[in-house]
Design a protein around this motif. Structure first.
Motif, mmCIF file in Angstrom:
data_model
loop_
_atom_site.group_PDB
_atom_site.id
_atom_site.type_symbol
_atom_site.label_atom_id
_atom_site.label_comp_id
_atom_site.label_asym_id
_atom_site.label_seq_id
_atom_site.Cartn_x
_atom_site.Cartn_y
_atom_site.Cartn_z
ATOM 1 N N CYS A 197 0.809 -1.227 0.000
ATOM 2 C CA CYS A 197 0.000 0.000 0.000
ATOM 3 C C CYS A 197 0.840 1.274 0.000
ATOM 4 N N ARG A 198 2.154 1.132 0.103
ATOM 5 C CA ARG A 198 3.106 2.245 0.075
ATOM 6 C C ARG A 198 3.045 3.121 1.316
ATOM 7 N N ARG A 199 2.410 2.660 2.382
ATOM 8 C CA ARG A 199 2.439 3.422 3.623
ATOM 9 C C ARG A 199 3.842 3.369 4.232
ATOM 10 N N GLU A 200 4.220 4.469 4.887
ATOM 11 C CA GLU A 200 5.507 4.538 5.562
ATOM 12 C C GLU A 200 5.317 4.291 7.064
ATOM 13 N N PRO A 220 11.343 -4.914 28.063
ATOM 14 C CA PRO A 220 9.892 -4.778 27.976
ATOM 15 C C PRO A 220 9.284 -5.932 27.196
ATOM 16 N N PRO A 221 8.028 -6.307 27.495
ATOM 17 C CA PRO A 221 7.387 -7.396 26.758
ATOM 18 C C PRO A 221 7.180 -7.050 25.298
ATOM 19 N N VAL A 222 6.934 -8.071 24.497
ATOM 20 C CA VAL A 222 6.763 -7.908 23.057
ATOM 21 C C VAL A 222 5.278 -7.773 22.735
ATOM 22 N N THR A 223 4.869 -6.662 22.184
ATOM 23 C CA THR A 223 3.483 -6.524 21.739
ATOM 24 C C THR A 223 3.264 -7.432 20.543
ATOM 25 N N ILE A 224 2.251 -8.280 20.607
ATOM 26 C CA ILE A 224 2.033 -9.278 19.563
ATOM 27 C C ILE A 224 1.141 -8.710 18.473
ATOM 28 N N ARG A 225 1.750 -8.511 17.303
ATOM 29 C CA ARG A 225 1.015 -8.071 16.118
ATOM 30 C C ARG A 225 1.088 -9.099 15.005
ATOM 31 N N THR A 226 2.147 -9.919 15.004
ATOM 32 C CA THR A 226 2.338 -10.939 13.981
ATOM 33 C C THR A 226 2.631 -12.276 14.641
ATOM 34 N N ALA A 227 2.612 -13.343 13.825
ATOM 35 C CA ALA A 227 2.918 -14.670 14.348
ATOM 36 C C ALA A 227 4.331 -14.742 14.904
ATOM 37 N N PRO A 265 13.992 -14.703 15.888
ATOM 38 C CA PRO A 265 13.180 -14.474 14.684
ATOM 39 C C PRO A 265 13.523 -13.144 14.032
ATOM 40 N N TYR A 266 13.466 -13.114 12.696
ATOM 41 C CA TYR A 266 13.689 -11.855 11.978
ATOM 42 C C TYR A 266 12.640 -10.827 12.408
ATOM 43 N N PRO A 267 13.001 -9.547 12.484
ATOM 44 C CA PRO A 267 12.032 -8.504 12.835
ATOM 45 C C PRO A 267 10.916 -8.410 11.796
ATOM 46 N N GLU A 268 9.704 -8.229 12.266
ATOM 47 C CA GLU A 268 8.552 -8.067 11.385
ATOM 48 C C GLU A 268 7.710 -6.899 11.841
ATOM 49 N N LEU A 269 6.929 -6.382 10.919
ATOM 50 C CA LEU A 269 6.061 -5.235 11.181
ATOM 51 C C LEU A 269 4.722 -5.480 10.491
ATOM 52 N N GLY A 270 3.633 -5.304 11.216
ATOM 53 C CA GLY A 270 2.311 -5.459 10.639
ATOM 54 C C GLY A 270 1.784 -4.133 10.127
ATOM 55 N N CYS A 271 1.474 -4.060 8.833
ATOM 56 C CA CYS A 271 0.915 -2.844 8.250
ATOM 57 C C CYS A 271 -0.602 -2.845 8.441
#
Length: 234
Positions: free
Chosen positions: A12-15, A109-116, A68-74
């Motif tokens: 979607c080209r969001r930054e 700090p704990p990890v906020t879960i956005r992805t698997a 795990p490799y870093p991931e980001l949920g758009c």
């Protein structure tokens, strides 16, 4: 200073402004992956693959661990893999490295879960804080989710939106028995009633990972593990 990177979603080209995560080394230092400012974020098609881990070396003690490799949920629904370099940086925090190791790992700090993969990371952080310092991805992939392994322990992290079934719990237990190891199950969506009953019979600790990445014990066996008692077979 924690590294930050502008990440563009290829769909979607969001930054997005992404902050590099920190992982706890057993020496007490926090290890962060180097973010590749010349790389491009890619869409993850298999969000629960156990194969795509990165090896990071602690700049303080030289130890290598897999994370795990870093991931980001758009917001468009695409899961992005953030580009990293082969290096890593260590943040010593307040300098209490030895104390951090002695107190079941540094207090990150704990990890906020956005992805698997966030769920896998949250489970890995929890187990390492319990003392399982040789944690790695399991050699054998479970029927669902991702497998983690340490000396004497096999863990399954299930990011599915459905509750874990009786078969899921039994498969984990059978695999652990063949490796003469104890086992533990982490789920995002909880457990079916018969799965919880069977886990009690088989001696399998059950946890639910909440959205903050906190592992919540579901049965008494998980309470014992949370209190520092190794699961049966460990």
């Amino acid at each position: 200073m924690t590294e930050r990177l502008s990440v563009c979603c290829p769909a979607c080209r969001r930054e997005h402004l992404y902050t590099a995560p920190s992982f706890p080394c057993v020496c007490g230092a926090a290890v962060t992956p180097g973010l590749d400012r010349h790389g491009t974020a890619t869409a993850v098609t298999d969000a629960v693959s156990a194969e795509d881990w990165m090896s990071l070396r602690c700049a303080v003690c030289g130890r290598r661990d897999e994370w795990p490799y870093p991931e980001l949920g758009c917001v468009c629904g695409t899961v992005l893999r953030v580009p990293v370099t082969g290096g890593s940086a260590a943040e010593e925090g307040d300098g209490t490295r030895a104390a951090g190791a002695a107190e079941r790992g540094p207090a990150l700090p704990p990890v906020t879960i956005r992805t698997a993969r966030d769920a896998v990371l949250a489970a890995a952080l929890y187990l390492r804080r319990l003392g399982y310092r040789d944690l790695r991805r399991a050699d054998q992939r479970p029927p669902s989710g991702v497998g983690l392994a340490a000396r004497g322990l096999l863990a399954q992290v299930d990011p599915a939106v459905r509750p874990a079934s009786l078969r899921d719990v039994e498969c984990l237990w059978l695999t652990a028995m063949t490796e003469s190891a104890g086992c533990v199950y982490f789920s995002l969506a909880g457990y079916a009633g018969d799965a919880r009953a069977r886990a009690d019979d088989l001696g399998v600790p059950l946890f639910v990972l909440d959205v903050t990445g906190t592992a919540q014990p579901v049965n008494s066996l998980a309470d014992e593990l949370d209190g520092g008692t190794s699961p049966g077979g460990a």
